[in-house]
Write a protein that holds these residues in place. Structure first.
Motif, PDB file in Angstrom:
ATOM      1  N   GLU A   9       0.853  -1.185   0.000  1.00 52.58           N
ATOM      2  CA  GLU A   9       0.000   0.000   0.000  1.00 52.58           C
ATOM      3  C   GLU A   9       0.890   1.237   0.000  1.00 52.58           C
ATOM      4  OE1 GLU A   9      -2.836  -0.280   3.170  1.00 52.58           O
ATOM      5  OE2 GLU A   9      -4.295   1.002   2.180  1.00 52.58           O
ATOM      6  N   ARG A  10       0.655   2.129  -0.972  1.00 50.75           N
ATOM      7  CA  ARG A  10       1.471   3.328  -1.106  1.00 50.75           C
ATOM      8  C   ARG A  10       0.586   4.582  -1.195  1.00 50.75           C
ATOM      9  NH1 ARG A  10       6.753   1.664  -2.673  1.00 50.75           N
ATOM     10  NH2 ARG A  10       7.024  -0.129  -1.291  1.00 50.75           N
ATOM     11  N   VAL A  11       1.122   5.711  -0.786  1.00 51.45           N
ATOM     12  CA  VAL A  11       0.432   6.981  -0.972  1.00 51.45           C
ATOM     13  C   VAL A  11       1.271   7.840  -1.900  1.00 51.45           C
ATOM     14  CG1 VAL A  11      -0.511   9.037   0.144  1.00 51.45           C
ATOM     15  CG2 VAL A  11      -0.577   6.843   1.331  1.00 51.45           C
ATOM     16  N   GLY A  12       0.712   8.134  -3.072  1.00 57.49           N
ATOM     17  CA  GLY A  12       1.389   9.021  -4.013  1.00 57.49           C
ATOM     18  C   GLY A  12       0.960  10.457  -3.772  1.00 57.49           C
ATOM     19  N   VAL A  13       1.917  11.384  -3.874  1.00 59.44           N
ATOM     20  CA  VAL A  13       1.627  12.792  -3.592  1.00 59.44           C
ATOM     21  C   VAL A  13       1.918  13.610  -4.838  1.00 59.44           C
ATOM     22  CG1 VAL A  13       2.251  14.765  -2.145  1.00 59.44           C
ATOM     23  CG2 VAL A  13       2.217  12.464  -1.173  1.00 59.44           C
ATOM     24  N   ILE A  22      -1.386   9.084  -8.637  1.00 61.76           N
ATOM     25  CA  ILE A  22      -1.467   7.635  -8.876  1.00 61.76           C
ATOM     26  C   ILE A  22      -0.176   7.155  -9.533  1.00 61.76           C
ATOM     27  CG2 ILE A  22      -2.663   5.831 -10.195  1.00 61.76           C
ATOM     28  CD1 ILE A  22      -5.230   7.478  -9.953  1.00 61.76           C
ATOM     29  N   LYS A  23       0.249   7.854 -10.578  1.00 63.59           N
ATOM     30  CA  LYS A  23       1.471   7.461 -11.296  1.00 63.59           C
ATOM     31  C   LYS A  23       2.665   7.434 -10.356  1.00 63.59           C
ATOM     32  CE  LYS A  23       0.357   9.202 -15.873  1.00 63.59           C
ATOM     33  NZ  LYS A  23       0.306  10.487 -16.571  1.00 63.59           N
ATOM     34  N   SER A  24       2.759   8.456  -9.510  1.00 57.84           N
ATOM     35  CA  SER A  24       3.895   8.536  -8.588  1.00 57.84           C
ATOM     36  C   SER A  24       3.938   7.317  -7.665  1.00 57.84           C
ATOM     37  CB  SER A  24       3.790   9.824  -7.767  1.00 57.84           C
ATOM     38  OG  SER A  24       4.834   9.915  -6.850  1.00 57.84           O
ATOM     39  N   ALA A  25       2.758   6.928  -7.149  1.00 58.95           N
ATOM     40  CA  ALA A  25       2.710   5.776  -6.244  1.00 58.95           C
ATOM     41  C   ALA A  25       3.046   4.478  -6.979  1.00 58.95           C
ATOM     42  CB  ALA A  25       1.322   5.676  -5.608  1.00 58.95           C
ATOM     43  N   VAL A  26       2.484   4.316  -8.180  1.00 56.01           N
ATOM     44  CA  VAL A  26       2.669   3.056  -8.913  1.00 56.01           C
ATOM     45  C   VAL A  26       4.108   2.918  -9.399  1.00 56.01           C
ATOM     46  CG1 VAL A  26       1.984   1.738 -10.952  1.00 56.01           C
ATOM     47  CG2 VAL A  26       0.247   2.933  -9.587  1.00 56.01           C
ATOM     48  N   PHE A  27       4.662   3.974  -9.970  1.00 58.54           N
ATOM     49  CA  PHE A  27       6.022   3.867 -10.492  1.00 58.54           C
ATOM     50  C   PHE A  27       7.032   3.707  -9.346  1.00 58.54           C
ATOM     51  CE2 PHE A  27       4.423   6.235 -14.443  1.00 58.54           C
ATOM     52  CZ  PHE A  27       4.187   5.033 -15.097  1.00 58.54           C
ATOM     53  N   GLY A  28       6.743   4.356  -8.211  1.00 59.30           N
ATOM     54  CA  GLY A  28       7.602   4.156  -7.047  1.00 59.30           C
ATOM     55  C   GLY A  28       7.623   2.699  -6.606  1.00 59.30           C
ATOM     56  N   PHE A  38      -2.906  -2.267 -10.000  1.00 60.72           N
ATOM     57  CA  PHE A  38      -3.044  -1.346  -8.856  1.00 60.72           C
ATOM     58  C   PHE A  38      -4.523  -1.030  -8.672  1.00 60.72           C
ATOM     59  CE2 PHE A  38      -2.594   1.338 -12.569  1.00 60.72           C
ATOM     60  CZ  PHE A  38      -3.571   2.301 -12.384  1.00 60.72           C
ATOM     61  N   THR A  58      -4.072   7.079  -2.025  1.00 55.76           N
ATOM     62  CA  THR A  58      -3.632   5.771  -1.552  1.00 55.76           C
ATOM     63  C   THR A  58      -3.904   4.721  -2.628  1.00 55.76           C
ATOM     64  OG1 THR A  58      -4.202   6.424   0.692  1.00 55.76           O
ATOM     65  CG2 THR A  58      -3.843   4.080   0.300  1.00 55.76           C
ATOM     66  N   LYS A  60      -3.264   0.547  -3.682  1.00 50.81           N
ATOM     67  CA  LYS A  60      -2.780  -0.803  -3.403  1.00 50.81           C
ATOM     68  C   LYS A  60      -2.160  -1.349  -4.680  1.00 50.81           C
ATOM     69  CE  LYS A  60      -5.339  -2.382   0.580  1.00 50.81           C
ATOM     70  NZ  LYS A  60      -5.721  -3.632   1.260  1.00 50.81           N
TER      71      LYS A  60
END
Lengths: 66, 66, 66, 66, 66, 66, 66, 66, 66, 66, 66, 66
Positions: A9-13, A22-28, A38, A58, A60
Motif C-alpha cells: 500500500e502506497r500513498v502518491g503525492v 497515482i502514477k507517482s505511487a505506482v512507479f515508485g 493497482f 492511496t 494498493k
C-alpha cells in the motif's frame, strides 16, 4: 506451480492532479518489483501554504513474487 | 518532486490498555522508518489464563519513503 | 472433532473510560461461558445529566461451545 | 454499576409493509426481555405465489440485561 | 400470522476445508432449531503446530422461531 | 410533534489519550447546542516532534434541534 | 460557473412510520435552504413507555449553495 | 513486554480450488516468518485459455515480529 | 443440475411511499422474468416542485435463469 | 480504442461445494459472452429437505464488450 | 490546549474534470474557514443536454475550529 | 405513473486518464439507452508492456426504462 503476488500500500503525492499522484505511487512501487495491477483506495489532500491543492492518493499495488 | 509514503499494517499487543497497544504498534513501526501518521482499524483481544484482558489493536502506519 | 464457537453481541456501559466499558461487556459475557476472544465493533455514548460522558461500547464476543 | 445490554438479530416477516415487518421483529424480541432500541440492517423480500410482496426485514434489537 | 426468524452467529472449525468448516457451523446450529438459511461472513484460520491449516469460518445462521 | 436532531462531525485532538480526544470533540460540540449522543467513527493520529503520540479522533455528535 | 452543494445530516423522529420520519427530517432541513436531494443512511428506533415504536431515521440532505 | 505482529497481504493463485489458493498464499508468506493467523479478504479469478477457472484469493497474513 | 439466478439492479420511483417504490421496481423487473427475491440497497429521493417527496429506491432483484 | 467491459451478477447453485457453485455461475455467464474475470461477493446457502447443504454463491462476472 | 476540527461535506460540480470538481468543493468550503485537509468520498455525475459529462464529486473537508 | 430506472455496471478502459475511462464507460452505456446518471465505484489499472498506466474504472450507470 502458479506464481503468487504481494499487495503493498502506497500513498502518491502530487500538486498537479489525481492521475499524477497515482502514477507517482505506482512507479515508485515498481522500482523494487514489476507491478501487475493497482487499485485506488482513498483520495485525500490538503491546501498548501500558497493556496494550491496537494493530492494524496492511496494505491494498493499488486506485484508478482519470485 | 513530492515524496511518497508507504502504509504498513501492525498489531500492537498490551495487557494494560487500548492506548498502550496503539503505542506499541506505532513505536515498533517507527524503529525502521519515521512514522508520519497512523490509523486504528480493528480492536480485538482475548482473556488471558489469569482472567485479564489482552488488547490486540490493528494499526495502519504511514511512513515517509526515502 | 474440532470445537465450534458462538459469537454474541454485547454493549458495555461505563462512565469511566472506553476500556472500562469493554471490560464490562466481556466479563458479563464470560459469566455464562468462557470467552475465547472479543472484537470492538462500535463506540457510542451520551452526555449524562451532570455533564459527564457515558461510554457505550459494542463488543462481539466469541465463546467456545461445549 | 452501569447495566449492560445484549444485541440479538431478528428477521420480521410481513406481507403488508416494511414497517409491519419491523414491528413484528421488535415485538417478538420484546416478549423475552424489554427492548431498549432497534436498528434495521437489511431489507429483503420475495414475491409470493399469488403475486404479492413479502417483506423480510432484519433488525438488530438491544435489550437490557438483568 | 407470518413467522419470524432469529439469526445466530457461529464459527465452524475444520482442518480439512472451508466447506467442512461451514458444515460444522451450520449443523451445530441446527441441533437446537431448524436452519432456514446461512451466510458466510468471515474466513480466517491459523497454522497448526504440525504445519497444517485450520479453517475458522464465521457463519450467520437463520432459524425459524416457534 | 417529535423533535428532530442534527448530526455534526468533529475531530478531537489530544496528546494524552483516545478518551481525552473524544471528550474534547464532544464538549466542543456541546458549547453550541446540547449533545444527545455521540459515535466514534475514526481514530487516527501522528507522532509529534518530541516523539509522543497525538490522537485525532473523529466523532459524530447528535444534537437536538430547537 | 456550476453551483456547489452542501450535505447536512439529520435524524427525523416519528411515532407513525418510517416515511413520516424521513419527511420530518427533509422538511426540517428545507426550512433553512432548498433541498436538492436526500438519502436515508440509518433506520433506528426505540419502544416508548406505552409500548409503541418510535422511528429515528438518519437522512443525508443535499442543499444548493448560494 | 508483549510481542507485536505485522500483517502482510498476499494473493494465492491456483487452478485447483479456492482452498489450494489460500494454502499457496499462506505457505508462501510463512517462508519468511512464522504465520500466526490469516484472513481471506477477496476471492477473484479468471478463465484460462483452455477454459478452466484460475482462482486468485487475497489473504491477509499475520506474522509474529521478532 | 441446479438452476442459477441473475441479479439485476433497478430503481423504483414513487411519490406515495418507500413501499410503493419497492413494488414498482420489483414488478417492473418481473415483467421479463419471474422474481425469486429482492433486496433494498439504497433509499434516496428529492423534493418535487410542488413540495412533495419523490422516493427513489434501489432494489437488487434475483431472477431464475432458464 | 481500448475495449470496455460489462459486469453482470449471477448466483451459482450447487449441492456439492462452494467451488462448484462458482463454476456454475461463471460458465453460465460465459455462454453469452467470453468471461474476462470474476469476483465472489456473497456466500449463502440453505439446508435441503434431506439435510444436505445447498450452496448459493453470488459472483460478479466481467465480460468484454464487442 | 489542542485545537479541534469540524468536518463538513460538500459536492463540487464541474463539466471539465473530476479534479476541477474537487477544487470547486474545497475552495468553496475554504471561504468560510481555513481548510486543513479534504477527502473524496463519492464520484457521481450525469450527462448534460448537449451530451457532455457533468462531474459531481462529494468531498469531506476538515476545517480548524476557532 | 413514475418511470423506473435500471443500473448497469461497466468498466471503462483508457491509457490517457481516469476521466477518459469514465467517459468511455458512460458513452458506451449510452449507446443502448439514454444515461440519467453515473457513479464511479472502483478505480483499478495495470502497467502496460511499454511502461504506461492503463486505467480501468468501474462505473454504475443509471438508465431510464421505457
Amino acid at each position: 506451480m502458479a506464481q503468487n503476488f504481494e499487495i503493498v500500500e502506497r500513498v502518491g503525492v502530487s500538486s498537479v492532479s489525481v492521475s499524477d499522484a497515482i502514477k507517482s505511487a505506482v512507479f515508485g512501487a515498481g522500482k523494487e518489483r514489476p507491478v501487475a495491477w493497482f487499485e485506488v483506495t482513498r483520495q485525500r489532500g490538503c491546501v498548501t501554504d500558497n493556496g494550491d491543492l496537494e493530492y494524496q492518493v492511496t494505491v494498493k499495488v499488486g506485484r508478482k513474487l519470485g
